[in-house]
Each structure stands twice: as structure tokens, then as C-alpha cells.
Enzyme design. Structure first.
Site, short mmCIF file in Angstrom:
data_model
loop_
_atom_site.label_atom_id
_atom_site.label_comp_id
_atom_site.label_asym_id
_atom_site.label_seq_id
_atom_site.Cartn_x
_atom_site.Cartn_y
_atom_site.Cartn_z
N ASN A 53 -7.99 -6.13 1.10
CA ASN A 53 -7.96 -5.66 2.49
C ASN A 53 -8.82 -4.41 2.65
OD1 ASN A 53 -7.29 -5.81 5.16
ND2 ASN A 53 -5.08 -5.57 4.87
N HIS A 98 1.42 -2.35 9.12
CA HIS A 98 1.63 -3.62 8.43
C HIS A 98 2.93 -4.32 8.82
CE1 HIS A 98 -1.51 -2.43 5.46
NE2 HIS A 98 -1.61 -3.74 5.30
#
Length: 421
Positions: free
Chosen positions: A347, A378
């Protein structure tokens, strides 16, 4: 991944592909996602060839990218896509009405606040249920873009050049974008579904046809052995990434079918399977989930490259690089020898966003505040709470394991891979 027989196609998105969903036994929202990304890939090639900077004006390119992006959002998420449009328009108002010294603060609070409210409603009110369609992914990407642009606009107008780092000075935005430019940056069809987040200045340079030349000038292309300014093609990079995408999809479908995640909560498995076997199975199913991300992120990268976006320069061997928007490095992830190496290659664009909007700007406790922001963004409370502890203790664990015999090394690698999932 498969739905139970007779399960309703509980989605707010288009039901056009429901027969295909039933035939393959795959949830309709996932079918819609893949269909949109594949169509976006074809549209990206067409966009680069027929609506390139030499064939169409910047306004036409902006409009095409925006309209197709809006269509894809509505196709995948139906009325849930209203959340995306509401957040975008709220922050456009903030960007035009807020004072420059506070524009990044207001934009950050509104974008993260809206995203957090959506997370809370999905978890605690709807319990991830009612409808299977998950719009949080695109909302998370748009939140990244909104806060990135707000910070870079603040750097360009509200701060002196000597107050900025070299990177902040390079990415600073000197003028407020028009509505069309703003919508195109946030909702373009290349990234509205799966990202990744990119810098506003890079995106505008791509639309205006300056993107590749700008990157070549940054790396001094004459010293790389070129006697004239080259015009690199992304076709090779796109084909390579599509091969990775195909392999990742096959691995994901094969592994998840043979090692279903639901089996780990089966009573027979819990009661009769030995502990080490359960631990081994848990490791396998967590590893089997990773190709899903390899597939989605690599395909998104390929879509952007197919449109001509994502060129990053020339490597040491003189080869063109198309990894400006790459979100992972699979080889480095699978061979990581430290947790730090793992998270640096996983990521990647989100890690860069966290650094630019939080770590580099936090007046106090930048590491702690960055982990808190990561957890809020998240919506993975337990994992994100554990990350600082794992990261802090990882080096001592590594030295302990690697100082042992070969079995210790294997155990270390298994530990790191399992923690990284």
C-alpha cells in the site's frame, strides 16, 4: 467469495450482470468491480490514443475522465455513490470559501469526519450488512485526494518557499483549481473505483500532456544515453502488469476455494484439529487473501498506465519506469526480512499520503498521530493498534531469530508474513 445458493443479489449497484454473477457464484458487487475496471482499461487505451493532448484540449480530457468516472461510480454503487459526490462538493465549497491558512485544516476535518461517520454507520449501525455493496474504498481514496490537494494548496499559497521541504515545494499548488479540474482529479475513471491516490500537480501535468516530459527533465534524460527527448510507450508495462493481474486472480480463486476462510470457525476444526495444524491453516488462509490485493492494485495501476499516466522516469539501466502510481512491490513483500521492509512495499501510495499530510506536518508526536490517522482511515481497529507494537519490537525479534540456526530463520519469515497480513 461465493454466495450461498439462492442468495439474493443484495447490492445497490447495477444488476445488469446478475446472470453472470449467478453463473460464476461470485457476489454481484465483485463482478461489477471487475467489469468496471476492465472497461476502464479499454477506455484508458482509447483515451490515450484518440483523446491524447495532441488531439483534444485539456477541458475535453477533463470532462471525459470525469463523466466516465461518475458513470462507473453509479454503476458499481448505485445510490451509495451519493456519499462520494456529497463529500466532493462539500470540500469544493471549503476550498473556495475557507481562508488559505486554514484550508487544509477544514478540508481534513470534514473529509476524515465524513469518512469516519460512514465507517461507524457500517460497523455499529448496520454491522457490515443490509446491502453487500461496500462504497468505503472509493470514499477512502477520495479522502486521500481531498486532503492531499488541500495541503499542497496551502503549501503553494499560504507558506513561503523557505518553509517547505524540497518535496513540498515541488508538489505545491499555486492556484485554486476550477470545478472541472477538481472533479476530474477526484472522480476520474482511472482511479475512482480502486485508486490509487496521486498528487494533483502530477495529474494536471498528465491531462495537459506535460507529465512524461516533466519526469524526464527531473532525471536529466541526456545523461541516460538519449540524444533527443524520448516518447516512451506504456504498452509493455501494461501487458506485464496484466499478466501479474491474471496470475493473482487465478491464485486467489484457487487458494480460497481449497482453503476457505470460514473453515477456521468450524466447530469440528476447532475441537479436533491439533494446535499446530490450526496455526498452519490460519497462515495459509491469510496468505491466500493477499492475491486479491495484488489483483486489484495491479489492475488499477495498469489502467492508469494505459491512459498514459504513471511514468516515473528512467532507471539505472536506461529503461523507462511506469511505477509512479504502483501500490505494491510483490517481490519485496514476499521476500521481506523485516516488518519495515514489508510495510514499505505494501500500500505504497497510502504510506506516502500518511507521510505528506500527517507525519511531515504534525507539530508533536508525528509517529503516534500517523498511526492514529491510519487506524481511522483504514477502519481496522485491532490491526492498526497492534502495528506500532509489532514495528517497535520487530528488530529485536529479527536478531533473535536470525541469530539461530536455519529453523529459526524459517520461523522468523513465517512470523513476519503472518503479522503482515
Amino acid at each position: 467469495m461465493a454466495e450461498p445458493p439462492g442468495a439474493p443479489h443484495r447490492t445497490t449497484g447495477s444488476t445488469l450482470l446478475h446472470p453472470l454473477s449467478g453463473l460464476l457464484g461470485i457476489p454481484l458487487d465483485q463482478i461489477n468491480f471487475v467489469a468496471c475496471q476492465l472497461f476502464a482499461l479499454l477506455a484508458a487505451f482509447w483515451f490515450r490514443i484518440y483523446l491524447g493532448p495532441s488531439h483534444a484540449s485539456s477541458a475535453v480530457r477533463h470532462a471525459f475522465a470525469t463523466l466516465f468516472g461518475i458513470y462507473f461510480a453509479v454503476f458499481c454503487f448505485g445510490w451509495y455513490s451519493i456519499h462520494l459526490f456529497v463529500l466532493v462538493m462539500m470540500n469544493y465549497g471549503i476550498m473556495n470559501m475557507a481562508s488559505i491558512p486554514n484550508i487544509h485544516r477544514y478540508s481534513f476535518v470534514v473529509a476524515m469526519g465524513y469518512l469516519t461517520l460512514c465507517h461507524i454507520s457500517r460497523i455499529y449501525i448496520f454491522h457490515y450488512g443490509i446491502l453487500t455493496t461496500d462504497f468505503s474504498g472509493p470514499l477512502m481514496i477520495i479522502t486521500q485526494k481531498i486532503t492531499t490537494l488541500a495541503c499542497q494548496l496551502h503549501d503553494g499559497i499560504g507558506r513561503q518557499a523557505e518553509e517547505l521541504t524540497a518535496e513540498q515545494n515541488r508538489l505545491a499548488v499555486k492556484t485554486r483549481p476550477s470545478l472541472l479540474e477538481y472533479l476530474s482529479y477526484l472522480l476520474n475513471f482511472m482511479s475512482v473505483i480502486a485508486g490509487p491516490c496521486s498528487n494533483y500537480k502530477d495529474y494536471i501535468a498528465f491531462i495537459e500532456g506535460r507529465h512524461v516530459h516533466m519526469k524526464l527533465l527531473e532525471v536529466n534524460w541526456k545523461q541516460k544515453g538519449y540524444d533527443r527527448l524520448p516518447d516512451p510507450s506504456p504498452t509493455g508495462a501494461v501487458m506485464y502488469k496484466l499478466c501479474i493481474t491474471l496470475v493473482s486472480l487465478i491464485l486467489f480463486l484457487t487458494l480460497t476455494k481449497n482453503f476457505p476462510m470460514a473453515y477456521i470457525i468450524d466447530n469440528e476444526f476447532l475441537d479436533k484439529t491439533p494446535f499446530l495444524s490450526r496455526l498452519g491453516y490460519l497462515y495459509v488462509v491469510t496468505q491466500a487473501a493477499k492475491p486479491k490485493y495484488y489483483f486489484a492494485w495491479t489492475l488499477a495501476d495498469a489502467v492508469n498506465n494505459a491512459a498514459g499516466y504513471g511514468f516515473s522516469g528512467v532507471d539505472e539501466r536506461g529503461a523507462f519506469r511506469w511505477d509512479l502510481l504502483s501500490n505494491l512491490n510483490i517481490w519485496n513483500i514476499e521476500t521481506a526480512t523485516s516488518f519495515k521492509m514489508y510495510i514499505e512495499n505494501w500500500n505504497i501510495q497510502t504510506a506516502a499520503w500518511l507521510k505528506r499530510v500527517c507525519y511531515d506536518r504534525a507539530p508533536w508526536y508525528p509517529t503516534a498521530l500517523t498511526f492514529i490517522l491510519s487506524a481511522l482511515w483504514h477502519d481496522k481497529k485491532q490491526l492498526q493498534t497492534l502495528l506500532p507494537l509489532v514495528s517497535a519490537s520487530q528488530d529485536s525479534i529479527r536478531h533473535c531469530y536470525l541469530g539461530c540456526h536455519s529453523t529459526g530463520r524459517v520461523l522468523y519469515c513465517c512470523t513476519i508474513c503472518y503479522a503482515g497480513c
